[in-house]
Design an enzyme around this catalytic site. Structure first.
Site, PDB file in Angstrom:
ATOM      1  N   LYS A  37      57.542  55.458  40.058  1.00 10.06           N
ATOM      2  CA  LYS A  37      57.259  54.203  40.782  1.00 10.06           C
ATOM      3  C   LYS A  37      58.347  53.165  40.558  1.00 10.06           C
ATOM      4  O   LYS A  37      58.800  52.528  41.488  1.00 10.06           O
ATOM      5  CB  LYS A  37      55.943  53.575  40.290  1.00 10.06           C
ATOM      6  CG  LYS A  37      54.697  54.302  40.673  1.00 10.06           C
ATOM      7  CD  LYS A  37      53.460  53.460  40.367  1.00 10.06           C
ATOM      8  CE  LYS A  37      53.324  53.072  38.896  1.00 10.06           C
ATOM      9  NZ  LYS A  37      53.005  54.158  37.974  1.00 10.06           N
ATOM     10  N   ARG A  61      45.660  47.523  39.619  1.00  8.84           N
ATOM     11  CA  ARG A  61      45.325  48.795  38.991  1.00  8.84           C
ATOM     12  C   ARG A  61      43.818  48.966  38.839  1.00  8.84           C
ATOM     13  O   ARG A  61      43.379  50.032  38.430  1.00  8.84           O
ATOM     14  CB  ARG A  61      45.933  48.821  37.598  1.00  8.84           C
ATOM     15  CG  ARG A  61      47.151  49.710  37.434  1.00  8.84           C
ATOM     16  CD  ARG A  61      47.596  49.537  36.022  1.00  8.84           C
ATOM     17  NE  ARG A  61      48.379  50.574  35.471  1.00  8.84           N
ATOM     18  CZ  ARG A  61      49.703  50.500  35.303  1.00  8.84           C
ATOM     19  NH1 ARG A  61      50.376  49.474  35.745  1.00  8.84           N
ATOM     20  NH2 ARG A  61      50.335  51.464  34.686  1.00  8.84           N
ATOM     21  N   ARG A 120      61.517  60.959  29.478  1.00 12.84           N
ATOM     22  CA  ARG A 120      61.831  59.523  29.538  1.00 12.84           C
ATOM     23  C   ARG A 120      61.655  58.875  28.163  1.00 12.84           C
ATOM     24  O   ARG A 120      62.422  57.996  27.782  1.00 12.84           O
ATOM     25  CB  ARG A 120      60.930  58.821  30.567  1.00 12.84           C
ATOM     26  CG  ARG A 120      61.274  57.348  30.736  1.00 12.84           C
ATOM     27  CD  ARG A 120      60.485  56.709  31.841  1.00 12.84           C
ATOM     28  NE  ARG A 120      59.115  56.426  31.443  1.00 12.84           N
ATOM     29  CZ  ARG A 120      58.199  55.870  32.240  1.00 12.84           C
ATOM     30  NH1 ARG A 120      58.515  55.560  33.486  1.00 12.84           N
ATOM     31  NH2 ARG A 120      56.982  55.635  31.816  1.00 12.84           N
ATOM     32  N   ARG A 132      60.500  54.556  24.730  1.00 16.70           N
ATOM     33  CA  ARG A 132      59.277  53.763  24.976  1.00 16.70           C
ATOM     34  C   ARG A 132      58.178  54.182  24.005  1.00 16.70           C
ATOM     35  O   ARG A 132      57.838  55.356  23.913  1.00 16.70           O
ATOM     36  CB  ARG A 132      58.797  53.978  26.417  1.00 16.70           C
ATOM     37  CG  ARG A 132      59.478  53.060  27.393  1.00 16.70           C
ATOM     38  CD  ARG A 132      58.982  53.283  28.796  1.00 16.70           C
ATOM     39  NE  ARG A 132      57.538  53.201  28.942  1.00 16.70           N
ATOM     40  CZ  ARG A 132      56.941  52.881  30.076  1.00 16.70           C
ATOM     41  NH1 ARG A 132      57.644  52.565  31.144  1.00 16.70           N
ATOM     42  NH2 ARG A 132      55.634  52.869  30.158  1.00 16.70           N
ATOM     43  N   ARG A 158      46.882  57.795  29.439  1.00 19.68           N
ATOM     44  CA  ARG A 158      47.241  56.968  30.603  1.00 19.68           C
ATOM     45  C   ARG A 158      46.884  57.677  31.907  1.00 19.68           C
ATOM     46  O   ARG A 158      46.477  57.041  32.879  1.00 19.68           O
ATOM     47  CB  ARG A 158      48.722  56.601  30.549  1.00 19.68           C
ATOM     48  CG  ARG A 158      48.969  55.441  29.582  1.00 19.68           C
ATOM     49  CD  ARG A 158      50.411  55.325  29.157  1.00 19.68           C
ATOM     50  NE  ARG A 158      51.318  55.076  30.238  1.00 19.68           N
ATOM     51  CZ  ARG A 158      52.595  55.486  30.240  1.00 19.68           C
ATOM     52  NH1 ARG A 158      53.080  56.152  29.231  1.00 19.68           N
ATOM     53  NH2 ARG A 158      53.369  55.208  31.252  1.00 19.68           N
TER      54      ARG A 158
END
Ligand code: AMP
Length: 196
Positions: free
Chosen positions: A15, A90, A129, A135, A146
């Site tokens: 996204k 969301r 990632r 992260r 998630r």
């Protein structure tokens, strides 16, 4: 032209990358609530301190906090003629809040781009990632959580927008340019053409 767009999709569907590209093409700001929270975490603001615990657990930040944050971001001058929201709304509560905010200003959404992708392919992508970007919310347990939270809370918002005929589905697996081109042509087929 003005464009009021939303991009949704499961964690890891790309996204953020696509949001930047679409926003640039349409000349509107890409507004990512996740990025705003991460900035607050990095700066150690009170909002950041509260958000970090939830983000690290893969849970959502409460609606009231998130809604307020989006309201003030949308009031900035660069969002006057449009925006591309990434990661917001969301929850159904956030959908209602955004509806009220736009109605108040006599505005409406043009389209909701949904990136569609296979769950396992996305877990792989996110783990990569995590390595590249460090992260702290990208470990396998948090990623799975998630995804669950996404299916439970965010998938229903797509249904709400689909009922209004706003949703444009795009296959999110593939190269960045390939997916970007798919999004542009899907939007163009609805009369939303970038760069004019
Ligand atoms: P993202 O970068 O969009 O994946 O967001 C990272 C994290 O920030 C999420 O897992 C949530 O903890 C939090 N977050 C971002 N956007 C929202 C939102 N609209 N509502 C609640 N929490 C959010």
């Amino acid at each position: 032209m003005s464009a009021r767009l939303i991009i949704v999709g499961p964690p890891g569907a790309g996204k953020g990358t696509q949001a930047g590209r679409i926003a640039d093409a349409f000349g509107v700001p890409a507004i990512s609530t996740g990025d705003i929270f991460r900035k607050n975490v990095a700066e150690g603001t009170p909002l950041g301190v509260e958000a970090k615990k939830l983000m690290d657990a893969g849970e959502y930040v409460p609606d009231e906090l998130t809604n307020e944050l989006v309201k003030s971001r949308l009031a900035e001058p660069d969002a006057e003629h449009g925006f591309l929201l990434d990661g917001y709304p969301r929850t159904l509560n956030q959908v209602e809040y955004l509806d009220a905010l736009l109605t108040e200003q006599g505005e409406q959404l043009d389209a909701v781009v949904q990136l569609v992708a296979d769950q396992d392919a996305l877990v792989e992508r996110l783990l990569k990632r995590a390595e590249d970007q460090g992260r702290s919310d990208d470990n396998e347990e948090t990623i799975r959580r998630r995804q669950e939270v996404y299916l439970d809370q965010t998938a229903p918002i797509v249904g709400a927008y689909a009922d209004r005929g706003l949703v444009v589905d795009v296959d999110g697996l593939g190269g960045i340019d390939e997916v970007g081109d798919r999004i542009q042509s899907a939007l163009a087929s609805r009369g939303l053409t970038a760069g004019v």
